[in-house]
Design an enzyme around this catalytic site. Structure first.
Site, PDB file in Angstrom:
ATOM      1  CB  VAL A  70      49.926  75.020  57.206  1.00  0.00           C
ATOM      2  CG1 VAL A  70      50.507  76.364  56.766  1.00  0.00           C
ATOM      3  CG2 VAL A  70      48.566  74.814  56.558  1.00  0.00           C
ATOM      4  CB  ALA A 115      54.849  73.076  60.684  1.00  0.00           C
ATOM      5  CE  LYS A 116      48.750  73.552  66.301  1.00  0.00           C
ATOM      6  NZ  LYS A 116      49.340  74.100  67.530  1.00  0.00           N
ATOM      7  N   GLY A 117      49.280  71.010  61.857  1.00  0.00           N
ATOM      8  CA  GLY A 117      48.429  70.134  61.065  1.00  0.00           C
ATOM      9  C   GLY A 117      47.090  69.971  61.741  1.00  0.00           C
ATOM     10  CG  ASP A 156      47.156  71.804  69.064  1.00  0.00           C
ATOM     11  OD1 ASP A 156      47.977  72.567  69.602  1.00  0.00           O
ATOM     12  OD2 ASP A 156      46.006  72.187  68.734  1.00  0.00           O
TER      13      ASP A 156
END
Ligand code: GLU
Length: 427
Positions: A70, A115-117, A156
């Site tokens: 995202v 952003a992050k996944g 992460d």
């Protein structure tokens, strides 16, 4: 779903991470003047990608995993944020984590969006080969939207430098050339930065030290409880101990250890590295998980997952300061109670920003192909973190608000001003 919360809603029921973010954002609106009209931009992600990841398992069968990337906001630069491998990952959570990256990067004034996944998987249940295949296929599926100038993933929860090496290699194989700047948190000999692994924990310590000074809390002998003993919690605990504080309680997924005289953090780190958990380190010191938040200590460091400090914990916790090593550990209702009880919360978007700050340095070093010493890195990170804490402290004193809202004010002003100057395409 709380109907009072305006913005894109994904998850139907209850308190979700995204909901919590929207509520945090609502709190900042009254402080933004005319810029508040533009706040709607931050109430939805810019781009959300859901991917199917088929993986050939070691026994020859094929398993499907769901993955996400995202990009919440790209107004100030390329997207930046980690990739999480965890069995509870879902779109709502990744949306929230991406939004917190937007706020974090802007609060620190790093030239990135957020952003992050993530992939819904328990990485401990996969063999190293399966994990590599999963990582490479996930990278290929999100390949179109990542890149050194587009969106730069990082580690992460559940991912590490090895994961980043596979991601970098996969992206490079598809590009036909070695592209080190596509991810950060890589091993040092692959374009990684010195100091990156310890950076998030260091940042938790630095922000804690700075705020402790403001509120007159003496760190010498201060009792500390840490939830989560991964990269962030363990490193922060070690630094506090080395600087005279006493780590009296540590909790991870396997056990809760309590020792009034202080736990030997270094030994516990060695044990936990060898066993993948803290359980068994000192069986006589194990206490019930639920007792963690009941312990009296000057500082609590939630450094695991989001949503752990709810209203009930906020009512009963006996402490002076909470350092948010994790992203989103405190629910908005809890925030209000903690503020009333005059418990200082150093918010995630400042407290755990040491990691993304050194990720920024790594990206800069990769783009320049020129690498700095660990001393230089630590010095620069110290300066950035110290400035951020002092800006946020000042803003909170002037606006008479919490440190979280103050960080959001600074971040939203920067993002919305940039958006105003850029305009909306097509005009
Ligand atoms: N996952 C970390 C965070 O939540 C680091 C992100 C990064 O380095 O890009 O801040």
């Amino acid at each position: 779903m709380n109907t009072m919360v305006k913005g894109l809603t994904y998850s139907g029921q209850g308190e979700t991470a995204w909901n919590n973010y929207l509520k945090q954002l609502d709190k900042v609106a009254p402080y933004l003047g005319e810029l508040s009209e533009r706040l709607d931009m931050l109430r939805r992600p810019k781009r959300s990608l859901i991917v199917d990841i088929p993986v050939i398992m070691d026994d020859g069968s094929v398993k499907h995993f769901e993955g996400y990337r995202v990009q919440h906001n790209l107004t100030r630069g390329p997207g930046k944020g980690g990739v999480r491998f965890h069995p509870d990952v879902n779109l709502d959570e990744v949306m929230a984590l991406s939004a917190w990256m937007t706020i974090k990067c802007a609060a620190l004034n790093l030239p990135f969006g957020g952003a992050k996944g993530g992939v819904r998987v328990d990485p401990t249940e996969l063999s190293p080969r399966e994990l590599e295949r999963l990582t490479r296929r996930y990278t290929t599926e999100i390949n179109l939207i990542i890149g050194p100038q587009k969106d730069i993933p990082a580690p992460d929860v559940g991912t590490n430098p090895q994961t980043m090496a596979w991601m970098m290699d996969t992206f490079s194989m598809n590009a036909g050339s070695t592209v080190t700047g596509v991810v950060t948190g890589k091993p040092v000999h692959l374009g990684g930065s010195l100091g990156r692994v310890k950076a998030t924990g260091r940042g938790v310590y630095i922000s804690g030290r700075e705020v402790a000074q403001q509120i007159g809390l003496d760190l010498a002998g201060a009792r500390i409880c840490v939830q989560g003993f991964g990269n962030v919690g363990s490193e922060a605990a070690l630094l506090f101990q080395e600087n005279g504080s006493k780590v009296i309680c540590v909790q991870d997924h396997s056990a809760t250890l309590y020792q009034e005289q202080g736990i030997d953090v270094k030994k516990l780190m060695q044990y936990s590295k060898a066993h993948g958990k803290i359980k068994g380190f000192a069986e006589q010191d194990e206490i019930h998980t639920a007792n963690f938040w009941q312990i009296q200590a000057e500082i609590f460091i939630p450094a695991a997952l989001e949503g752990v400090i709810d209203a009930a914990v906020a009512q009963s916790i006996q402490t002076k300061m909470i350092l948010e090593g994790a992203n989103g550990p405190t629910l908005t209702e809890a925030d209000e109670i903690l503020a009333e009880r005059q418990i200082t919360v150093v918010p995630d978007v400042i407290c755990n920003a040491g990691g993304v700050t050194v990720s920024y340095f790594e990206w800069v070093q990769d783009l320049a192909s020129y690498f700095w010493t660990e001393e230089e890195i630590n010095q620069r990170m110290d300066a950035i973190m110290k400035n951020a804490v002092s800006d946020v402290w000042l803003k909170a004193s002037v606006a008479q608000c919490s440190l979280r809202t103050a960080a959001y004010i600074l971040a939203c002003e920067r993002i919305l001003m940039a958006r105003k100057e850029r305009g909306i395409y097509p005009g």
